[in-house]
Design a protein around this motif. Structure first.
Motif, PDB file in Angstrom:
ATOM      1  N   ARG A  19       0.832  -1.206   0.000  1.00 24.49           N
ATOM      2  CA  ARG A  19       0.000   0.000   0.000  1.00 24.49           C
ATOM      3  C   ARG A  19       0.868   1.257   0.000  1.00 24.49           C
ATOM      4  NH1 ARG A  19      -5.146  -1.425   3.992  1.00 24.49           N
ATOM      5  NH2 ARG A  19      -5.799  -3.291   2.852  1.00 24.49           N
ATOM      6  N   LEU A  20       1.989   1.198   0.727  1.00 24.32           N
ATOM      7  CA  LEU A  20       2.913   2.330   0.677  1.00 24.32           C
ATOM      8  C   LEU A  20       3.404   2.547  -0.747  1.00 24.32           C
ATOM      9  CD1 LEU A  20       5.349   2.157   3.734  1.00 24.32           C
ATOM     10  CD2 LEU A  20       3.448   3.713   3.367  1.00 24.32           C
ATOM     11  N   LEU A  28       1.162  11.768  -2.086  1.00 27.07           N
ATOM     12  CA  LEU A  28       0.564  11.371  -0.821  1.00 27.07           C
ATOM     13  C   LEU A  28       1.648  11.093   0.214  1.00 27.07           C
ATOM     14  CD1 LEU A  28      -2.149   8.890  -2.136  1.00 27.07           C
ATOM     15  CD2 LEU A  28      -2.591  11.099  -1.050  1.00 27.07           C
ATOM     16  N   ARG A  29       1.320  11.372   1.461  1.00 27.14           N
ATOM     17  CA  ARG A  29       2.175  10.976   2.569  1.00 27.14           C
ATOM     18  C   ARG A  29       1.533   9.781   3.257  1.00 27.14           C
ATOM     19  NH1 ARG A  29       4.426  16.352   5.768  1.00 27.14           N
ATOM     20  NH2 ARG A  29       5.993  16.933   4.216  1.00 27.14           N
ATOM     21  N   ALA A  30       2.352   8.768   3.534  1.00 26.46           N
ATOM     22  CA  ALA A  30       1.806   7.569   4.157  1.00 26.46           C
ATOM     23  C   ALA A  30       2.852   6.935   5.053  1.00 26.46           C
ATOM     24  CB  ALA A  30       1.358   6.570   3.088  1.00 26.46           C
ATOM     25  N   ALA A  31       2.374   6.242   6.083  1.00 24.58           N
ATOM     26  CA  ALA A  31       3.255   5.546   7.020  1.00 24.58           C
ATOM     27  C   ALA A  31       2.709   4.156   7.280  1.00 24.58           C
ATOM     28  CB  ALA A  31       3.376   6.319   8.330  1.00 24.58           C
ATOM     29  N   ALA A  32       3.604   3.205   7.388  1.00 22.42           N
ATOM     30  CA  ALA A  32       3.248   1.854   7.805  1.00 22.42           C
ATOM     31  C   ALA A  32       3.903   1.599   9.150  1.00 22.42           C
ATOM     32  CB  ALA A  32       3.712   0.823   6.778  1.00 22.42           C
ATOM     33  N   VAL A  33       3.167   0.985  10.074  1.00 24.54           N
ATOM     34  CA  VAL A  33       3.646   0.777  11.434  1.00 24.54           C
ATOM     35  C   VAL A  33       3.757  -0.723  11.684  1.00 24.54           C
ATOM     36  CG1 VAL A  33       3.236   1.261  13.875  1.00 24.54           C
ATOM     37  CG2 VAL A  33       2.464   2.893  12.130  1.00 24.54           C
ATOM     38  N   MET A  34       4.889  -1.154  12.198  1.00 21.83           N
ATOM     39  CA  MET A  34       5.110  -2.586  12.414  1.00 21.83           C
ATOM     40  C   MET A  34       6.199  -2.799  13.454  1.00 21.83           C
ATOM     41  SD  MET A  34       6.992  -3.188   8.734  1.00 21.83           S
ATOM     42  CE  MET A  34       5.696  -2.244   7.913  1.00 21.83           C
ATOM     43  N   LYS A  35       6.289  -4.033  13.931  1.00 22.58           N
ATOM     44  CA  LYS A  35       7.396  -4.413  14.797  1.00 22.58           C
ATOM     45  C   LYS A  35       8.548  -4.939  13.942  1.00 22.58           C
ATOM     46  CE  LYS A  35       5.364  -7.434  17.396  1.00 22.58           C
ATOM     47  NZ  LYS A  35       5.114  -8.415  18.480  1.00 22.58           N
ATOM     48  N   TYR A  36       9.632  -5.252  14.618  1.00 23.09           N
ATOM     49  CA  TYR A  36      10.822  -5.761  13.933  1.00 23.09           C
ATOM     50  C   TYR A  36      10.529  -7.021  13.130  1.00 23.09           C
ATOM     51  CZ  TYR A  36      15.291  -8.312  13.675  1.00 23.09           C
ATOM     52  OH  TYR A  36      16.381  -9.027  13.261  1.00 23.09           O
ATOM     53  N   CYS A  61       7.138   8.585   2.443  1.00 23.51           N
ATOM     54  CA  CYS A  61       6.737   7.352   3.123  1.00 23.51           C
ATOM     55  C   CYS A  61       7.635   7.081   4.319  1.00 23.51           C
ATOM     56  CB  CYS A  61       6.804   6.157   2.165  1.00 23.51           C
ATOM     57  SG  CYS A  61       5.534   6.175   0.878  1.00 23.51           S
ATOM     58  N   LEU A  62       7.018   6.760   5.448  1.00 25.11           N
ATOM     59  CA  LEU A  62       7.739   6.364   6.651  1.00 25.11           C
ATOM     60  C   LEU A  62       7.392   4.919   6.994  1.00 25.11           C
ATOM     61  CD1 LEU A  62       7.274   9.402   9.077  1.00 25.11           C
ATOM     62  CD2 LEU A  62       9.132   8.981   7.467  1.00 25.11           C
ATOM     63  N   ILE A  63       8.398   4.172   7.401  1.00 23.28           N
ATOM     64  CA  ILE A  63       8.183   2.847   7.953  1.00 23.28           C
ATOM     65  C   ILE A  63       8.546   2.936   9.423  1.00 23.28           C
ATOM     66  CG2 ILE A  63       8.863   0.429   7.910  1.00 23.28           C
ATOM     67  CD1 ILE A  63       9.126   2.689   4.841  1.00 23.28           C
ATOM     68  N   ILE A  64       7.531   2.955  10.275  1.00 25.12           N
ATOM     69  CA  ILE A  64       7.735   3.101  11.709  1.00 25.12           C
ATOM     70  C   ILE A  64       7.891   1.707  12.302  1.00 25.12           C
ATOM     71  CG2 ILE A  64       6.762   4.012  13.857  1.00 25.12           C
ATOM     72  CD1 ILE A  64       5.095   5.919  12.068  1.00 25.12           C
ATOM     73  N   LYS A 101       7.203  13.121  17.832  1.00 24.28           N
ATOM     74  CA  LYS A 101       6.097  13.827  17.172  1.00 24.28           C
ATOM     75  C   LYS A 101       6.604  14.682  16.010  1.00 24.28           C
ATOM     76  CE  LYS A 101       4.439  17.683  18.633  1.00 24.28           C
ATOM     77  NZ  LYS A 101       4.439  18.478  17.359  1.00 24.28           N
ATOM     78  N   ASP A 102       7.588  15.541  16.280  1.00 27.89           N
ATOM     79  CA  ASP A 102       8.003  16.529  15.285  1.00 27.89           C
ATOM     80  C   ASP A 102       8.696  15.906  14.084  1.00 27.89           C
ATOM     81  OD1 ASP A 102       6.985  18.493  16.905  1.00 27.89           O
ATOM     82  OD2 ASP A 102       8.925  19.112  17.714  1.00 27.89           O
ATOM     83  N   TRP A 103       9.462  14.856  14.317  1.00 28.79           N
ATOM     84  CA  TRP A 103      10.251  14.293  13.227  1.00 28.79           C
ATOM     85  C   TRP A 103       9.419  13.463  12.251  1.00 28.79           C
ATOM     86  CZ3 TRP A 103      15.679  12.547  15.390  1.00 28.79           C
ATOM     87  CH2 TRP A 103      16.356  13.686  15.856  1.00 28.79           C
ATOM     88  N   MET A 104       8.166  13.226  12.590  1.00 24.46           N
ATOM     89  CA  MET A 104       7.290  12.607  11.589  1.00 24.46           C
ATOM     90  C   MET A 104       7.226  13.500  10.352  1.00 24.46           C
ATOM     91  SD  MET A 104       5.821   9.685  12.571  1.00 24.46           S
ATOM     92  CE  MET A 104       4.274   9.629  11.693  1.00 24.46           C
ATOM     93  N   ASP A 105       6.989  14.779  10.578  1.00 32.81           N
ATOM     94  CA  ASP A 105       6.939  15.719   9.465  1.00 32.81           C
ATOM     95  C   ASP A 105       8.295  15.812   8.767  1.00 32.81           C
ATOM     96  OD1 ASP A 105       5.536  17.912   7.962  1.00 32.81           O
ATOM     97  OD2 ASP A 105       7.131  19.110   8.861  1.00 32.81           O
ATOM     98  N   THR A 106       9.359  15.832   9.557  1.00 35.42           N
ATOM     99  CA  THR A 106      10.708  15.877   8.989  1.00 35.42           C
ATOM    100  C   THR A 106      10.975  14.648   8.131  1.00 35.42           C
ATOM    101  OG1 THR A 106      11.534  17.152  10.884  1.00 35.42           O
ATOM    102  CG2 THR A 106      13.161  15.987   9.546  1.00 35.42           C
ATOM    103  N   GLY A 107      10.593  13.479   8.641  1.00 37.71           N
ATOM    104  CA  GLY A 107      10.803  12.248   7.887  1.00 37.71           C
ATOM    105  C   GLY A 107      10.050  12.244   6.572  1.00 37.71           C
ATOM    106  N   PHE A 108       8.812  12.697   6.589  1.00 34.13           N
ATOM    107  CA  PHE A 108       8.045  12.775   5.347  1.00 34.13           C
ATOM    108  C   PHE A 108       8.729  13.705   4.345  1.00 34.13           C
ATOM    109  CE2 PHE A 108       4.051  11.480   7.747  1.00 34.13           C
ATOM    110  CZ  PHE A 108       3.921  10.272   7.070  1.00 34.13           C
ATOM    111  N   GLU A 109       9.211  14.832   4.839  1.00 28.34           N
ATOM    112  CA  GLU A 109       9.863  15.791   3.945  1.00 28.34           C
ATOM    113  C   GLU A 109      11.130  15.202   3.334  1.00 28.34           C
ATOM    114  OE1 GLU A 109      11.843  20.270   4.006  1.00 28.34           O
ATOM    115  OE2 GLU A 109      10.667  19.578   5.727  1.00 28.34           O
ATOM    116  N   LEU A 110      11.949  14.552   4.145  1.00 28.09           N
ATOM    117  CA  LEU A 110      13.162  13.940   3.629  1.00 28.09           C
ATOM    118  C   LEU A 110      12.828  12.859   2.605  1.00 28.09           C
ATOM    119  CD1 LEU A 110      15.228  13.527   6.932  1.00 28.09           C
ATOM    120  CD2 LEU A 110      15.561  15.249   5.149  1.00 28.09           C
ATOM    121  N   SER A 111      11.828  12.058   2.911  1.00 29.00           N
ATOM    122  CA  SER A 111      11.428  10.985   2.004  1.00 29.00           C
ATOM    123  C   SER A 111      10.954  11.544   0.665  1.00 29.00           C
ATOM    124  CB  SER A 111      10.324  10.147   2.650  1.00 29.00           C
ATOM    125  OG  SER A 111       9.818   9.189   1.740  1.00 29.00           O
ATOM    126  N   GLY A 112      10.060  12.537   0.720  1.00 27.02           N
ATOM    127  CA  GLY A 112       9.509  13.085  -0.515  1.00 27.02           C
ATOM    128  C   GLY A 112      10.540  13.778  -1.377  1.00 27.02           C
TER     129      GLY A 112
END
Length: 267
Positions: A19-20, A28-36, A61-64, A101-112
């Motif tokens: 989906r990402l 689009l900005r999107a994040a997937a959340v998962m464990k190791y 895209c962020l992979i959390i 919290k703040d670096w979510m936006d930073t991560g999206f920006e770096l990714s894009g």
């Protein structure tokens, strides 16, 4: 303008990665959340998606990934940094809850802007903890479930999205340039911070530290308990891959001994 963010639960992490990959077809900005453990399940799709170049700087895209360094809350103790490097995914390691919290936006920006997936890694104590953060006014995305967009297959660049030869080799050749841009942006955003360095000190500090993520909090607390807060330089790495060698060299040139502090249960 309510309900503009869409949240879905995929059947497994591999489908979450798929989906990402689909969101990269638009801004689009999107994040997937998962464990190791799920990070391994998603690895195939993430490797392919990270290689593509959508050229949508407003997307990202962020992979959390949640790591358990001490094998307390999951099947196996973990350090996702090794897998992220294997997949050529840059790594952000926020330390404080404000940074989480703040670096979510930073991560999206770096990714894009850099056409790269970003691995956003937190550990058990961060996930289980909590704290006070400063918030800001909501910024609603241009594309959302109320303001949709349309995709046309005729407008999708085959060479940028379909990872089969020769496209694969062509995208591998551009990865170094994407990483160079990423490091430049990371420096501009001061993600890697050299703390407590006395510019007037003519001799080297006897001791300095290199750390990241939760370990930075542990280090600051330990120094506080010993009455040594601010006494030694600390290189606090926010982006641990690719490593900014200039930041590391700056610390090493100013200290006699450097100690690396990290969560070590999985190593």
């Amino acid at each position: 303008r309510r309900d503009v963010v869409l949240g879905q639960m995929a059947n497994n992490e591999a489908l979450g990665a798929a989906r990402l990959n689909g969101t990269r077809l638009s801004s689009l900005r999107a994040a997937a959340v998962m464990k190791y453990v799920g990070f391994h399940v998603a690895a195939d799709g993430l490797a392919i998606g990270n290689l593509t170049e959508p050229n949508h700087p407003k997307g990202g895209c962020l992979i959390i990934v949640g790591d358990d360094s001490w094998n307390e809350t999951t099947q196996i103790n973990s350090d996702s940094r090794f897998l992220a490097q294997h997949l050529h995914m840059p790594i952000l390691e926020p330390a404080t809850f404000q940074e989480i919290k703040d670096w979510m936006d930073t991560g999206f920006e770096l990714s894009g802007k850099c056409n790269l997936y970003i691995a956003y890694i937190i550990t058990t104590n961060q996930a289980d903890g909590g704290g006070t953060v400063r918030v800001r006014k909501n910024r609603y995305p241009d594309i959302n479930i109320n303001q949709k967009t349309e995709l046309s297959s005729s407008q999708i660049s085959i060479k940028d999205f379909v990872m089969i030869p020769p496209h694969t080799s062509q995208k591998e050749a551009t990865r170094a340039g994407r990483y160079e841009k990423l490091l430049r942006l990371a420096r501009e955003k001061n993600l890697n911070r050299l703390l407590y360095l006395n510019p007037k000190k003519e001799t080297k500090h006897s001791l300095g530290f290199i750390t990241s993520g939760s370990s930075y909090n542990y280090l600051e607390h330990a120094l506080f308990e010993m009455g040594l807060s601010g006494e030694f330089p600390i290189l606090k790495l926010g982006m641990t891959h690719p490593l900014d060698s200039s930041a590391v060299n700056e610390l090493l040139s100013r200290v006699e001994t450097a100690v690396v502090i990290e969560e070590n249960g999985a190593h």
